[in-house]
Design a protein around this motif. Structure first.
Motif, PDB file in Angstrom:
ATOM      1  N   LYS A   2       0.651  -1.312   0.006  1.00 11.71           N
ATOM      2  CA  LYS A   2      -0.051   0.132   0.163  1.00 11.71           C
ATOM      3  C   LYS A   2       0.855   1.279   0.078  1.00 11.71           C
ATOM      4  O   LYS A   2       0.597   2.181  -1.136  1.00 11.71           O
ATOM      5  N   GLN A   3       1.984   1.262   0.702  1.00 17.30           N
ATOM      6  CA  GLN A   3       2.583   2.338   0.678  1.00 17.30           C
ATOM      7  C   GLN A   3       3.563   2.575  -0.444  1.00 17.30           C
ATOM      8  O   GLN A   3       3.835   3.802  -0.849  1.00 17.30           O
ATOM      9  N   GLU A   6       1.216   4.118  -2.763  1.00 18.45           N
ATOM     10  CA  GLU A   6       0.771   5.757  -2.736  1.00 18.45           C
ATOM     11  C   GLU A   6       2.231   6.550  -3.062  1.00 18.45           C
ATOM     12  O   GLU A   6       2.021   7.536  -3.216  1.00 18.45           O
ATOM     13  N   GLY A   9       1.983   6.936  -6.563  1.00 21.36           N
ATOM     14  CA  GLY A   9       0.864   7.673  -6.961  1.00 21.36           C
ATOM     15  C   GLY A   9       1.271   9.315  -6.673  1.00 21.36           C
ATOM     16  O   GLY A   9       0.937  10.255  -7.331  1.00 21.36           O
ATOM     17  N   PHE A  10       2.060   9.312  -5.418  1.00 22.89           N
ATOM     18  CA  PHE A  10       2.238  10.708  -5.193  1.00 22.89           C
ATOM     19  C   PHE A  10       3.248  11.362  -6.181  1.00 22.89           C
ATOM     20  O   PHE A  10       3.167  12.545  -6.623  1.00 22.89           O
ATOM     21  N   LEU A  13       1.457  12.079  -9.364  1.00 25.08           N
ATOM     22  CA  LEU A  13       0.697  13.157  -9.069  1.00 25.08           C
ATOM     23  C   LEU A  13       1.572  14.708  -9.135  1.00 25.08           C
ATOM     24  O   LEU A  13       1.248  15.380 -10.092  1.00 25.08           O
ATOM     25  N   ALA A  53      -2.478   8.821 -11.322  1.00 22.18           N
ATOM     26  CA  ALA A  53      -2.009   9.120  -9.647  1.00 22.18           C
ATOM     27  C   ALA A  53      -3.435   8.734  -8.955  1.00 22.18           C
ATOM     28  O   ALA A  53      -3.351   7.916  -8.062  1.00 22.18           O
ATOM     29  N   VAL A  54      -4.623   9.089  -9.706  1.00 25.06           N
ATOM     30  CA  VAL A  54      -5.700   8.883  -8.850  1.00 25.06           C
ATOM     31  C   VAL A  54      -6.148   7.513  -8.844  1.00 25.06           C
ATOM     32  O   VAL A  54      -6.662   6.944  -7.932  1.00 25.06           O
ATOM     33  N   PHE A  57      -3.932   5.700  -6.190  1.00 25.93           N
ATOM     34  CA  PHE A  57      -4.518   6.100  -4.699  1.00 25.93           C
ATOM     35  C   PHE A  57      -5.579   5.115  -4.738  1.00 25.93           C
ATOM     36  O   PHE A  57      -5.720   4.538  -3.507  1.00 25.93           O
ATOM     37  N   ALA A  60      -4.185   1.518  -4.048  1.00 27.65           N
ATOM     38  CA  ALA A  60      -3.786   1.448  -2.609  1.00 27.65           C
ATOM     39  C   ALA A  60      -4.725   1.272  -1.517  1.00 27.65           C
ATOM     40  O   ALA A  60      -4.620   0.665  -0.548  1.00 27.65           O
ATOM     41  N   GLU A  61      -5.828   2.215  -1.746  1.00 27.34           N
ATOM     42  CA  GLU A  61      -6.890   2.058  -0.645  1.00 27.34           C
ATOM     43  C   GLU A  61      -7.571   1.063  -0.724  1.00 27.34           C
ATOM     44  O   GLU A  61      -8.226   0.678   0.321  1.00 27.34           O
TER      45      GLU A  61
END
Length: 66
Positions: A2-3, A6, A9-10, A13, A53-54, A57, A60-61
């Motif tokens: 997950k990290q 993220e 994704g960051f 973005l 990126a969206v 995310f 990851a969620e």
């Protein structure tokens, strides 16, 4: 995992936003303007990075807290 999603994704973005900032303000930030085969398509590539990126995310969620 997950990290990692993220983080990627960051980064996507940030590069997408910096690419749009570069195109509309002529600040020399981001990496997209340095990629030769994207010449003339930087805005589209920036939008694709933001959408990616969206999606990252959201993925990851959905992974939950691993």
């Amino acid at each position: 995992m997950k990290q990692f999603l993220e983080l990627i994704g960051f980064l996507a973005l940030a590069q997408g936003v910096m690419g749009l900032v570069h195109e509309f303000t002529d600040w020399h930030v981001g990496l997209l303007q340095r990629v030769g085969f994207l010449d003339g398509y930087e805005v589209y590539a920036s939008i694709v990075l933001i959408v990616l990126a969206v999606a990252l995310f959201a993925a990851a969620e959905s992974r939950g807290s691993d």
